[in-house]
Design a protein around this motif. Structure first.
Motif, mmCIF file in Angstrom:
data_model
loop_
_atom_site.group_PDB
_atom_site.id
_atom_site.type_symbol
_atom_site.label_atom_id
_atom_site.label_comp_id
_atom_site.label_asym_id
_atom_site.label_seq_id
_atom_site.Cartn_x
_atom_site.Cartn_y
_atom_site.Cartn_z
ATOM 1 N N ILE A 285 0.844 -1.197 0.000
ATOM 2 C CA ILE A 285 0.000 0.000 0.000
ATOM 3 C C ILE A 285 0.877 1.243 0.000
ATOM 4 O O ILE A 285 1.776 1.391 0.834
ATOM 5 C CB ILE A 285 -0.936 0.013 1.223
ATOM 6 N N LEU A 286 0.611 2.147 -0.926
ATOM 7 C CA LEU A 286 1.362 3.386 -1.022
ATOM 8 C C LEU A 286 0.900 4.368 0.038
ATOM 9 O O LEU A 286 -0.299 4.592 0.216
ATOM 10 C CB LEU A 286 1.171 3.999 -2.415
ATOM 11 N N GLY A 287 1.862 4.957 0.760
ATOM 12 C CA GLY A 287 1.520 5.974 1.746
ATOM 13 C C GLY A 287 2.421 5.929 2.962
ATOM 14 O O GLY A 287 3.272 5.042 3.091
ATOM 15 N N SER A 288 2.241 6.884 3.830
ATOM 16 C CA SER A 288 3.004 6.935 5.074
ATOM 17 C C SER A 288 2.731 5.686 5.890
ATOM 18 O O SER A 288 1.576 5.361 6.163
ATOM 19 C CB SER A 288 2.599 8.175 5.881
ATOM 20 N N PRO A 289 3.766 4.964 6.306
ATOM 21 C CA PRO A 289 3.555 3.710 7.041
ATOM 22 C C PRO A 289 2.648 3.864 8.257
ATOM 23 O O PRO A 289 1.764 3.049 8.480
ATOM 24 C CB PRO A 289 4.968 3.281 7.438
ATOM 25 N N ALA A 290 2.860 4.902 9.060
ATOM 26 C CA ALA A 290 2.051 5.083 10.270
ATOM 27 C C ALA A 290 0.579 5.234 9.928
ATOM 28 O O ALA A 290 -0.293 4.617 10.550
ATOM 29 C CB ALA A 290 2.556 6.286 11.061
ATOM 30 N N LYS A 291 0.274 6.063 8.924
ATOM 31 C CA LYS A 291 -1.120 6.287 8.542
ATOM 32 C C LYS A 291 -1.732 5.045 7.903
ATOM 33 O O LYS A 291 -2.880 4.688 8.183
ATOM 34 C CB LYS A 291 -1.209 7.479 7.583
ATOM 35 N N VAL A 292 -0.957 4.397 7.037
ATOM 36 C CA VAL A 292 -1.468 3.200 6.358
ATOM 37 C C VAL A 292 -1.824 2.109 7.363
ATOM 38 O O VAL A 292 -2.905 1.519 7.309
ATOM 39 C CB VAL A 292 -0.437 2.681 5.343
ATOM 40 N N LEU A 293 -0.919 1.844 8.297
ATOM 41 C CA LEU A 293 -1.133 0.745 9.233
ATOM 42 C C LEU A 293 -2.284 1.037 10.193
ATOM 43 O O LEU A 293 -3.095 0.157 10.489
ATOM 44 C CB LEU A 293 0.152 0.465 10.007
ATOM 45 N N ALA A 294 -2.364 2.269 10.684
ATOM 46 C CA ALA A 294 -3.458 2.628 11.588
ATOM 47 C C ALA A 294 -4.803 2.536 10.864
ATOM 48 O O ALA A 294 -5.788 2.021 11.408
ATOM 49 C CB ALA A 294 -3.239 4.026 12.153
ATOM 50 N N SER A 295 -4.859 3.024 9.632
ATOM 51 C CA SER A 295 -6.106 2.977 8.856
ATOM 52 C C SER A 295 -6.496 1.544 8.528
ATOM 53 O O SER A 295 -7.678 1.173 8.608
ATOM 54 C CB SER A 295 -5.954 3.789 7.561
ATOM 55 N N TYR A 296 -5.519 0.726 8.167
ATOM 56 C CA TYR A 296 -5.801 -0.666 7.832
ATOM 57 C C TYR A 296 -6.334 -1.411 9.054
ATOM 58 O O TYR A 296 -7.314 -2.163 8.960
ATOM 59 C CB TYR A 296 -4.534 -1.339 7.313
ATOM 60 N N ALA A 297 -5.692 -1.213 10.189
ATOM 61 C CA ALA A 297 -6.129 -1.891 11.415
ATOM 62 C C ALA A 297 -7.546 -1.500 11.790
ATOM 63 O O ALA A 297 -8.336 -2.326 12.237
ATOM 64 C CB ALA A 297 -5.173 -1.568 12.560
ATOM 65 N N TYR B 278 0.819 4.434 20.543
ATOM 66 C CA TYR B 278 -0.266 5.172 21.188
ATOM 67 C C TYR B 278 -1.381 5.549 20.206
ATOM 68 O O TYR B 278 -2.335 6.220 20.592
ATOM 69 C CB TYR B 278 0.291 6.431 21.845
ATOM 70 N N LYS B 279 -1.252 5.148 18.949
ATOM 71 C CA LYS B 279 -2.235 5.534 17.943
ATOM 72 C C LYS B 279 -3.033 4.364 17.380
ATOM 73 O O LYS B 279 -4.091 4.569 16.801
ATOM 74 C CB LYS B 279 -1.539 6.259 16.783
ATOM 75 N N MET B 280 -2.511 3.150 17.520
ATOM 76 C CA MET B 280 -3.167 2.018 16.902
ATOM 77 C C MET B 280 -4.485 1.686 17.583
ATOM 78 O O MET B 280 -4.579 1.740 18.816
ATOM 79 C CB MET B 280 -2.259 0.789 16.953
#
Length: 307
Positions: free
Chosen positions: A249-261, A292-294
């Motif tokens: 998935i293209l994008g910032s890792p932090a944003k991608v992973l939090a959104s996916y989860a 602290y974001k997940m």
């Protein structure tokens, strides 16, 4: 016959029942592991009380530790009724991180489990919490439990970065996938693999690219994307991950992973760490910031070799 694996549940000194108890019990039962519940106590006011003689002070300290130990035994009793091997301990320790690292060398644990302590951003900026210290230095797999929908995780994500070029971390991605698939097998859960890549990240500099729209339309960018995809698929294939469970998935890792989860109701995300100096890539700073974001719990894998 192999020795029984041991899990360590590290609990708060505040005698609060957290979701980590439920997760630790479920994982220990699924894996046939013994569970050791440990609390580190240290009350600054009690330890340094100047108006109390040493004998009375020692009695107060022992009384506090005994009450806490009895509370832990109350939490452990129903777990033993489930057939688990559970031991409890309360230790009066001023520096819990130092004590824990010593213990992990002397008494190896297969896993450390701890409830995530949610702290304000200001507090995290001013003080390095025990959670972050553990994240940086714990030599064994570390499971931070933030919330528990199911005792055993049902949906697991392994977050990898196959394009990490530091030789010190060779094999870390394979370890992440090994931990994730092992956890999924024990829990009869699903595991997905996500590679969140950002073509404007430092890796582009390695190829002589700058930032800007021109980069994204260049043939070189397409070549880099293809090479990243090939590295990701090779990594997943040699670890037995089928194509339908691979997500680049293209994008910032932090944003991608939090959104996916959040979108897929993930229970646990398995990540790696690469040390705490110059944290700028997925397996470093992303793990620390996501803690602290997940919207789910985090499982952290350390490198086999880290100097």
């Amino acid at each position: 016959m192999s020795a029984q694996a041991r899990y360590l549940l590290l609990v708060s000194p505040l005698m609060e029942h957290s979701p980590a108890f439920e997760r630790a019990a479920a994982l220990a039962k699924a894996e046939g592991a013994a569970l050791h519940i440990l609390a580190f106590d240290y009350l600054e006011g009690l330890a340094t009380a100047g108006l109390v003689n040493e004998q009375a002070l020692e009695q107060m300290r022992l009384g506090y530790v005994e009450r806490h130990h009895q509370w832990l035994e109350d939490q452990a009793r129903p777990l033993r009724h489930l057939g688990l091997t559970v031991t409890t301990e309360v230790a009066w320790v001023e520096n819990p991180l130092k004590e824990l690292l010593i213990r992990l060398k002397e008494e190896p644990m297969a896993l450390v489990i701890k409830a995530l302590e949610h702290e304000s951003l200001l507090s995290r900026l001013m003080f390095t919490s025990l959670d972050v210290h553990l994240l940086r230095e714990c030599p064994v797999p570390l499971h931070f439990v933030s919330r528990v929908q199911h005792g055993l995780p049902r949906r697991i994500v392994a977050a990898v970065d196959p394009f990490h070029r530091d030789g010190r971390y060779e094999g870390l991605n394979d370890r992440i996938l090994h931990e994730a698939t092992k956890l999924a097998t024990a829990c009869d859960a699903e595991v997905e693999v996500v590679y969140a890549h950002d073509l404007s990240d430092l890796s582009t500099q390695e190829y002589g690219f700058g930032s800007g729209a021109g980069f994204f339309s260049s043939e070189a960018a397409k070549l880099l994307f293809a090479e990243q995809g090939q590295a990701f698929n090779d990594l997943a294939a040699r670890n037995g991950i089928p194509p339908e469970q691979r997500h680049m998935i293209l994008g910032s890792p932090a944003k991608v992973l939090a959104s996916y989860a959040d979108a897929y109701n993930i229970d646990v995300i398995v990540m790696g760490r690469v040390g705490h100096r110059g944290l700028s890539r997925l397996l470093g700073s992303t793990t620390e910031s996501l803690l602290y974001k997940m919207p789910c719990s985090v499982w952290v894998v350390s490198p086999e070799r880290f100097d």
